[in-house]
Design a protein around this motif. Structure first.
Motif, mmCIF file in Angstrom:
data_model
loop_
_atom_site.group_PDB
_atom_site.id
_atom_site.type_symbol
_atom_site.label_atom_id
_atom_site.label_comp_id
_atom_site.label_asym_id
_atom_site.label_seq_id
_atom_site.Cartn_x
_atom_site.Cartn_y
_atom_site.Cartn_z
ATOM 1 N N TYR A 75 0.844 -1.207 0.000
ATOM 2 C CA TYR A 75 0.000 0.000 0.000
ATOM 3 C C TYR A 75 0.877 1.255 0.000
ATOM 4 O O TYR A 75 1.873 1.308 0.726
ATOM 5 C CB TYR A 75 -0.859 0.069 1.265
ATOM 6 C CG TYR A 75 -1.850 -1.041 1.424
ATOM 7 C CD1 TYR A 75 -3.022 -1.075 0.683
ATOM 8 C CD2 TYR A 75 -1.621 -2.048 2.356
ATOM 9 C CE1 TYR A 75 -3.937 -2.090 0.852
ATOM 10 C CE2 TYR A 75 -2.541 -3.073 2.542
ATOM 11 C CZ TYR A 75 -3.697 -3.091 1.792
ATOM 12 O OH TYR A 75 -4.597 -4.084 1.966
ATOM 13 N N PRO A 76 0.488 2.300 -0.738
ATOM 14 C CA PRO A 76 1.225 3.565 -0.651
ATOM 15 C C PRO A 76 1.215 4.100 0.786
ATOM 16 O O PRO A 76 0.190 4.018 1.474
ATOM 17 C CB PRO A 76 0.438 4.494 -1.589
ATOM 18 C CG PRO A 76 -0.308 3.579 -2.509
ATOM 19 C CD PRO A 76 -0.621 2.356 -1.704
ATOM 20 N N GLY A 77 2.353 4.627 1.211
ATOM 21 C CA GLY A 77 2.521 5.016 2.608
ATOM 22 C C GLY A 77 2.025 6.415 2.936
ATOM 23 O O GLY A 77 1.373 7.083 2.125
ATOM 24 N N SER A 78 2.398 6.855 4.145
ATOM 25 C CA SER A 78 1.807 8.067 4.723
ATOM 26 C C SER A 78 2.638 9.324 4.511
ATOM 27 O O SER A 78 2.186 10.413 4.856
ATOM 28 C CB SER A 78 1.613 7.861 6.222
ATOM 29 O OG SER A 78 2.870 7.638 6.861
ATOM 30 N N HIS A 79 3.854 9.184 3.981
ATOM 31 C CA HIS A 79 4.647 10.396 3.751
ATOM 32 C C HIS A 79 4.166 11.040 2.456
ATOM 33 O O HIS A 79 4.843 11.029 1.429
ATOM 34 C CB HIS A 79 6.140 10.070 3.674
ATOM 35 C CG HIS A 79 6.715 9.548 4.957
ATOM 36 N ND1 HIS A 79 6.133 9.773 6.186
ATOM 37 C CD2 HIS A 79 7.826 8.812 5.212
ATOM 38 C CE1 HIS A 79 6.868 9.207 7.123
ATOM 39 N NE2 HIS A 79 7.883 8.605 6.569
ATOM 40 N N ALA A 80 2.967 11.565 2.515
ATOM 41 C CA ALA A 80 2.275 12.062 1.326
ATOM 42 C C ALA A 80 1.197 13.030 1.789
ATOM 43 O O ALA A 80 0.852 13.077 2.973
ATOM 44 C CB ALA A 80 1.638 10.904 0.574
ATOM 45 N N GLU A 81 0.641 13.777 0.859
ATOM 46 C CA GLU A 81 -0.418 14.700 1.249
ATOM 47 C C GLU A 81 -1.691 13.969 1.650
ATOM 48 O O GLU A 81 -2.438 14.416 2.524
ATOM 49 C CB GLU A 81 -0.701 15.667 0.087
ATOM 50 C CG GLU A 81 0.443 16.642 -0.149
ATOM 51 C CD GLU A 81 0.161 17.542 -1.332
ATOM 52 O OE1 GLU A 81 -0.567 18.532 -1.151
ATOM 53 O OE2 GLU A 81 0.664 17.254 -2.444
ATOM 54 N N TYR A 82 -1.949 12.824 0.981
ATOM 55 C CA TYR A 82 -3.168 12.050 1.265
ATOM 56 C C TYR A 82 -2.833 10.571 1.340
ATOM 57 O O TYR A 82 -1.865 10.111 0.738
ATOM 58 C CB TYR A 82 -4.220 12.263 0.161
ATOM 59 C CG TYR A 82 -4.662 13.695 0.033
ATOM 60 C CD1 TYR A 82 -5.672 14.204 0.840
ATOM 61 C CD2 TYR A 82 -4.033 14.549 -0.880
ATOM 62 C CE1 TYR A 82 -6.065 15.537 0.736
ATOM 63 C CE2 TYR A 82 -4.417 15.881 -0.988
ATOM 64 C CZ TYR A 82 -5.437 16.367 -0.173
ATOM 65 O OH TYR A 82 -5.818 17.679 -0.262
ATOM 66 N N ILE A 83 -3.667 9.826 2.074
ATOM 67 C CA ILE A 83 -3.506 8.376 2.120
ATOM 68 C C ILE A 83 -4.891 7.727 2.159
ATOM 69 O O ILE A 83 -5.817 8.255 2.785
ATOM 70 C CB ILE A 83 -2.645 7.936 3.342
ATOM 71 C CG1 ILE A 83 -2.387 6.418 3.325
ATOM 72 C CG2 ILE A 83 -3.290 8.362 4.667
ATOM 73 C CD1 ILE A 83 -1.371 5.959 4.367
ATOM 74 N N ARG A 84 -5.006 6.594 1.464
ATOM 75 C CA ARG A 84 -6.232 5.795 1.554
ATOM 76 C C ARG A 84 -6.065 4.815 2.698
ATOM 77 O O ARG A 84 -5.014 4.181 2.835
ATOM 78 C CB ARG A 84 -6.441 5.009 0.250
ATOM 79 C CG ARG A 84 -7.658 4.091 0.269
ATOM 80 C CD ARG A 84 -7.827 3.341 -1.052
ATOM 81 N NE ARG A 84 -6.886 2.252 -1.206
ATOM 82 C CZ ARG A 84 -7.147 0.968 -0.885
ATOM 83 N NH1 ARG A 84 -8.311 0.627 -0.365
ATOM 84 N NH2 ARG A 84 -6.226 0.040 -1.072
ATOM 85 N N VAL A 85 -7.095 4.698 3.542
ATOM 86 C CA VAL A 85 -7.087 3.702 4.623
ATOM 87 C C VAL A 85 -8.261 2.755 4.395
ATOM 88 O O VAL A 85 -9.412 3.196 4.266
ATOM 89 C CB VAL A 85 -7.211 4.367 6.012
ATOM 90 C CG1 VAL A 85 -7.206 3.306 7.118
ATOM 91 C CG2 VAL A 85 -6.079 5.366 6.233
ATOM 92 N N ALA A 86 -7.969 1.459 4.350
ATOM 93 C CA ALA A 86 -9.013 0.446 4.141
ATOM 94 C C ALA A 86 -9.673 0.091 5.481
ATOM 95 O O ALA A 86 -9.094 0.316 6.545
ATOM 96 C CB ALA A 86 -8.404 -0.792 3.499
#
Ligand SMILES: [Zn+2]
Ligand SMILES: [Zn+2]
Length: 389
Positions: free
Chosen positions: A135-146
């Protein structure tokens, strides 16, 4: 959006990547408010974790604000501040029902990558290689959480972003490490490592009734935090050739009731066993150095507990004979943060636990590569660098 991408061994870059979107009806999208470096990320940087791919977004310790909810999300509202344990659970499988959230059977979309390494896949974790979900991680402007209803925990009023952030990973890992020790009032607990997780294990041991907490590290600024903020006794192993003897002396010859290993496979040490590990690691014969683990196994009292929260892959020279002959219980896991979240939030609200002192450096996401350099080299006393995307 902007995100910190792994572009190869020791090569991190902030790049443009696609915005996440709702893929399943139980997803939410968070705007990341704060996200932090974790010691286990260093294994990704150094190339010790297989299945990283160029362009992967890293980061797994974070908190944020809900900006979009899938149609089946019932407990969360847009605008809510939430913290998310690093490993995601589904809330429905046998493991989640048994409160073993990090072992969830349903949140790993690529089990075929984990099975050869572990026998069975663990739960998924964002930003931590394809062997752990991809899954793409959290060091980003946005994150998807399932499975957002069970993984996103609203942050109550009175708990700051900086306090909530560490309930994602550092606190539950340390808290679990102390919980494993089944501490009786007055017990002595020794903790190897004064990084974020080690310090949180020390504080958790106190909250669970330990009479004495002894912290072991080699960096003066970290030992100072253990001593001054936590109130632990400290041993500097760089100036003390015999941590074992010191621990024996401090405990009237019996040894600590429990030892928590919060260093993991980047462990530094001294002596022939350490040199052997370094040589083997350099030759790629194996990837782990386990000197803290072996020392903790030797130090713990007979019939005591060895709690391992440092991150390991495969090690040799595992001291099974030491543990067996002394009747030591060994416990280890990846943290099931969902199990501990209500208790951790209560501790923070009551003022008994304030992990925000772990932050030594605050910076925008654009400066994350520099933050990781500082974190990795422990420059300028860097304990944790926190990024605000
Ligand atoms: Zn972590
Ligand atoms: Zn599950």
């Amino acid at each position: 959006m902007r995100a910190l991408c792994w572009m190869g061994v020791n090569d991190l870059q902030v790049r443009n990547v696609p915005d996440p979107s709702i893929l399943n009806p139980h997803d939410v999208i968070l705007r990341v408010r704060l996200t932090t470096t974790c010691g286990s990320d260093l294994h990704l940087l150094g190339g010790y974790v297989p299945t990283m791919r160029e362009g992967d977004v890293i980061g797994h310790e974070y908190m944020g604000e809900v900006v979009e909810t899938g149609p089946e999300v019932t407990r969360l509202k847009v605008g809510e501040r939430v913290v998310v344990p690093s490993f995601w659970g589904c809330g429905k499988c046998w493991y989640c029902e048994h409160d073993e959230w990090s072992l969830c059977d349903n949140t790993h979309p690529k089990p075929e990558l984990a099975e050869p390494l572990l026998g069975y896949p663990t739960g998924g974790i964002p930003g931590y290689s394809h062997a752990f979900g991809g899954y793409p991680g959290s060091h980003a402007e946005y994150i998807r959480v399932a499975h957002a209803d069970v993984n996103c925990f609203p942050v109550p009023e009175g708990v700051s972003d900086e306090q909530a952030l560490f309930l994602s990973d550092a606190v539950p890992t340390g808290y679990m490490g102390a919980d494993f020790c089944e501490i009786e009032p007055g017990d002595t607990v020794a903790v190897w490592g004064c990084g974020g997780v080690g310090l949180m294990a020390q504080r958790s041991a106190q909250l669970m009734g330990a009479g004495r907490v002894i912290a072991i590290d080699r960096l003066p600024e970290r030992l100072a935090l253990a001593r001054d903020v936590i109130g632990a006794e400290t041993i500097d192993y760089s100036g003390d050739d015999s941590v074992l003897e010191t621990l024996r002396e401090l405990t009237g010859g019996r040894g600590p009731d429990a030892c928590i290993e919060a260093v993991g496979m980047e462990a530094h040490g001294s002596g022939p066993m350490y040199a052997y590990d370094r040589v083997k690691q350099a030759l790629h014969l194996h990837s782990d150095r386990g000197s803290a683990l072996r020392e903790a196994a030797m130090a713990v009292r007979k019939a005591g507990t060895l709690s391992v929260v440092g991150v390991y892959g495969v090690i040799d020279k595992f001291p099974l004979g030491v543990l067996m002959n002394k009747g030591v219980t060994i416990r280890t896991a990846q943290q099931p943060g969902q199990r501990y979240m209500p208790r951790m939030l209560e501790h923070v609200q009551r003022g008994e636990l304030d992990p925000s002192f772990l932050i030594t450096h605050r910076m925008p996401l654009e400066e994350a590569p520099r933050g990781y350099d500082m974190f990795k080299n422990k420059e300028d006393g860097c304990l944790r660098a926190v990024f605000a995307p």
